[in-house]
Design an enzyme around this catalytic site. Structure first.
Site, PDB file in Angstrom:
ATOM      1  N   ASP A 257      -6.866  -5.224 -11.481  1.00  0.00           N
ATOM      2  CA  ASP A 257      -7.133  -3.893 -10.952  1.00  0.00           C
ATOM      3  C   ASP A 257      -7.999  -4.032  -9.705  1.00  0.00           C
ATOM      4  O   ASP A 257      -9.162  -4.458  -9.790  1.00  0.00           O
ATOM      5  CB  ASP A 257      -7.850  -3.052 -12.013  1.00  0.00           C
ATOM      6  CG  ASP A 257      -8.005  -1.592 -11.607  1.00  0.00           C
ATOM      7  OD1 ASP A 257      -7.824  -1.273 -10.419  1.00  0.00           O
ATOM      8  OD2 ASP A 257      -8.306  -0.767 -12.497  1.00  0.00           O
ATOM      9  N   VAL A 258      -7.439  -3.694  -8.541  1.00  0.00           N
ATOM     10  CA  VAL A 258      -8.178  -3.870  -7.287  1.00  0.00           C
ATOM     11  C   VAL A 258      -9.425  -3.002  -7.228  1.00  0.00           C
ATOM     12  O   VAL A 258     -10.327  -3.271  -6.421  1.00  0.00           O
ATOM     13  CB  VAL A 258      -7.279  -3.573  -6.063  1.00  0.00           C
ATOM     14  CG1 VAL A 258      -6.143  -4.569  -5.962  1.00  0.00           C
ATOM     15  CG2 VAL A 258      -6.753  -2.142  -6.086  1.00  0.00           C
TER      16      VAL A 258
ATOM     17  N   TYR B  23      -4.584  10.752   0.225  1.00  0.00           N
ATOM     18  CA  TYR B  23      -3.907   9.572   0.783  1.00  0.00           C
ATOM     19  C   TYR B  23      -4.294   9.376   2.242  1.00  0.00           C
ATOM     20  O   TYR B  23      -4.640   8.276   2.671  1.00  0.00           O
ATOM     21  CB  TYR B  23      -2.402   9.773   0.632  1.00  0.00           C
ATOM     22  CG  TYR B  23      -1.540   8.646   1.148  1.00  0.00           C
ATOM     23  CD1 TYR B  23      -1.271   7.532   0.355  1.00  0.00           C
ATOM     24  CD2 TYR B  23      -0.958   8.707   2.407  1.00  0.00           C
ATOM     25  CE1 TYR B  23      -0.459   6.512   0.809  1.00  0.00           C
ATOM     26  CE2 TYR B  23      -0.141   7.691   2.878  1.00  0.00           C
ATOM     27  CZ  TYR B  23       0.104   6.589   2.077  1.00  0.00           C
ATOM     28  OH  TYR B  23       0.909   5.575   2.537  1.00  0.00           O
TER      29      TYR B  23
ATOM     30  N   THR C 268      11.345   2.919  -0.251  1.00  0.00           N
ATOM     31  CA  THR C 268      11.096   1.932  -1.310  1.00  0.00           C
ATOM     32  C   THR C 268      11.525   2.425  -2.683  1.00  0.00           C
ATOM     33  O   THR C 268      11.519   1.658  -3.638  1.00  0.00           O
ATOM     34  CB  THR C 268       9.595   1.588  -1.380  1.00  0.00           C
ATOM     35  OG1 THR C 268       8.870   2.767  -1.760  1.00  0.00           O
ATOM     36  CG2 THR C 268       9.079   1.076  -0.043  1.00  0.00           C
TER      37      THR C 268
END
Length: 338
Positions: A87-88, A179, A214
């Site tokens: 988990d970053v 975001y 993506t």
């Protein structure tokens, strides 16, 4: 005056020669590449491309089942891939993960900071927790991973860090406020880090892609009028004229690593948007304000509801021929929700 003219011509030819040399001279890809958010989407496309070019690939993400599917697919293509859950958002976990990689596989030569989340909805629907979650994943997550690899890179006087930001780091897109905020922060940090890391022999590449195809729209977290938000985002993330394929984006990023580029914009729409914004930022903001009037508004309980996966709310045109390219990408890049 003649001397000034000669100096100007020398500078022009010198600059052209340098630009040509940069395009022709590429450093070989070798060693270990660590990719956060590597289990699907652009991260998986990059893992595939780097692996086929001979790098030992380590993909990192939180979902162990997703990771294993991704690793199996890479292995089937003959790619030397290792999948490590992590988990970053947890700086200690990232330091431990990097230490484990360097002990068993070797030093990290390339770090790709790609992990991210996207929350879609009007600003009235977003809570402080939505902003914290976006910042923790995309900004602090990138900082944590970079801080884990930088001591070794500085000591070896080599290494590359790729920070995948977004056109949302240049132009604040309506209904993507958390975001946008996290990507703006990531871009500023990335450019500063690049300027300061050059003296240590470390290259930092800031990547600004436009909308990418993506297949990740099902994982977007929607708030407000969820059905409308899910439909809008699914369409925008699938249409060929406004999106760039993940494969094309991966090719361009790998080329930037080979050339040692410092800043890369991916996709003609993103390049055009940045140019127009640079020339007339006020006009662009007014235009986006007009566009926002056409987007779904908040609900009565705005700010109170949970952000939920868009896949739960895709209906009608959001599951039609208009999203066919996006759905094909979802199958290829491990984006189909379980």
């Amino acid at each position: 005056m003649r001397r000034v003219g000669m100096l100007a011509w020398m500078a022009l030819f010198g600059g052209a020669g340098y630009a040509l040399a940069r395009r022709l001279v590429r450093k070989p890809l070798a060693g270990v590449a660590l990719i956060t958010g590597g289990s699907r989407g652009l991260g998986l496309a990059l893992a595939r491309r780097l692996g086929l070019r001979g790098m030992r690939v380590v993909i990192c993400a939180r979902d162990e089942e997703e990771l294993e599917r991704a690793r199996g697919g890479l292995e089937a293509e003959g790619i030397d891939a290792t999948a490590l859950p992590g988990d970053v958002r947890d700086d200690e976990a990232m330091r431990t993960l990097v230490a484990d990689v360097e002990e068993h596989l070797g030093p990290v030569d390339l770090l790709v900071n790609n992990a991210g989340i996207i929350q879609v909805g009007p600003v009235e629907a977003m809570s402080l927790e939505d902003y914290r979650r976006a910042m923790d994943t995309m900004f602090y997550g990138a900082v944590h991973a970079a801080e884990a690899v930088l001591p070794g890179m500085r000591a070896r006087r080599r290494g590359t860090i790729v920070n995948v930001t977004s056109i949302g780091a240049d132009i604040a897109v309506p209904h993507l406020a958390p975001y946008d905020a996290a990507k703006f922060a990531m871009r500023g940090w990335s450019e500063a880090l690049g300027a300061e890391s050059a003296k240590h022999g470390v290259t930092v590449i800031t990547v600004v892609p436009g909308l990418m195809r993506t297949g990740s729209f099902g994982h977007a977290l929607v708030k407000g009028k969820r059905y409308a938000e899910a439909t809008m985002f699914s369409l925008l993330a699938s249409l060929p004229l406004v999106t760039v394929s993940a494969e094309r984006a991966a090719r361009r990023i790998v080329l930037a690593v080979e050339r040692g580029d410092r800043f890369v914009v991916i996709g003609s729409p993103a390049k055009l948007a940045r140019l127009v914004h640079a020339l007339a930022p006020g006009a662009v903001i007014r235009l986006l304000g007009a566009v926002n009037r056409l987007l779904p508004g908040p609900t009565a309980e705005a700010g109170e509801g949970m952000a939920l996966p868009a896949e739960l709310y895709r209906r009608g045109v959001a599951r039609s021929i208009l999203t066919a390219l996006g759905e094909r990408a979802a199958r290829r890049y491990n984006e189909e929700p379980a």
